[in-house]
Design an enzyme around this catalytic site. Sequence first.
Site: not given
Length: 263
Positions: A52, A54, A56-57, A110, A129, A167
């Site tokens: 996805h 985001h 942090d990905h 998400h 996530d 995570h």
Amino acid sequence: MHVSAIPAFADNYLWLIHDEQHAVVVDPGDAAPVLAMLESKNLTLDAILLTHHHADHAGGVAALLEKFFVPVYGPANEKIAGVTDKVDEQVKIHLPELNLELSVIDVPGHTAGHIAYYAAEQQWLFCGDTLFAGGCGRLFEGTAAQMTVSLAKLAALPDATQVYCAHEYTLSNLRFACAAEPDNAQLQARLIVEQDKRAHGIATVPSTIGMEKATNPFLRYKQPTIEQQLRLEGRLKDRQSLAEITADVTVFAALREWKNNFR
Ligand code: ZN
Ligand code: FE
């Protein structure tokens, strides 16, 4: 072929699938630790997989593409810079360098276009996530109804499937799970095991689908005890029958809402 965790930021795991020569990275939120591991293991990067949008990905994609000219797979329904191959459930991905076949599972909730990657032969699931060890992702863009469908697809995979989520949220998830389902003995036992792992600096991930089905309240929200616990907490105020509640995902939504505010 192995899967190695690359810790990043405060609590992310970026996943590196590799043999002695070739590697594929899942959700490289940061390029630096990926490049360091590739160098230390003397591996060539052959593809990037994104679940996805985001940061942090996907935040490390541009820097990785400066060093490696590789395909970047990402969700068909999200706009992510650098993606060359937009994929959804209709698509099978073949990565010849690793002789790896992946199917794509649409798991919105998400984010609106979130996808997961599943290697059937190895029984590996990379779910970003969506499903966490002991929990699930927050509903930033999707609905509770979408998330229940997405999680049900993942729960239908074989029990032995390794769940590579993105995570290290396990202890806080399990503490909430114990509040939601205080009489689940397997859950209590799991909390002790995972606390011990963390005390020794060991990752609690990957989990397995079988373990999640036994202990994760977001896969177990149809258990009458969870509904009862939500009522005790004053989080289900109406007098709907259980059949109505499970049909319209009220319990799941109330559970997710409770977790959002759980300390
Ligand atoms: Zn995310
Ligand atoms: Fe994340």
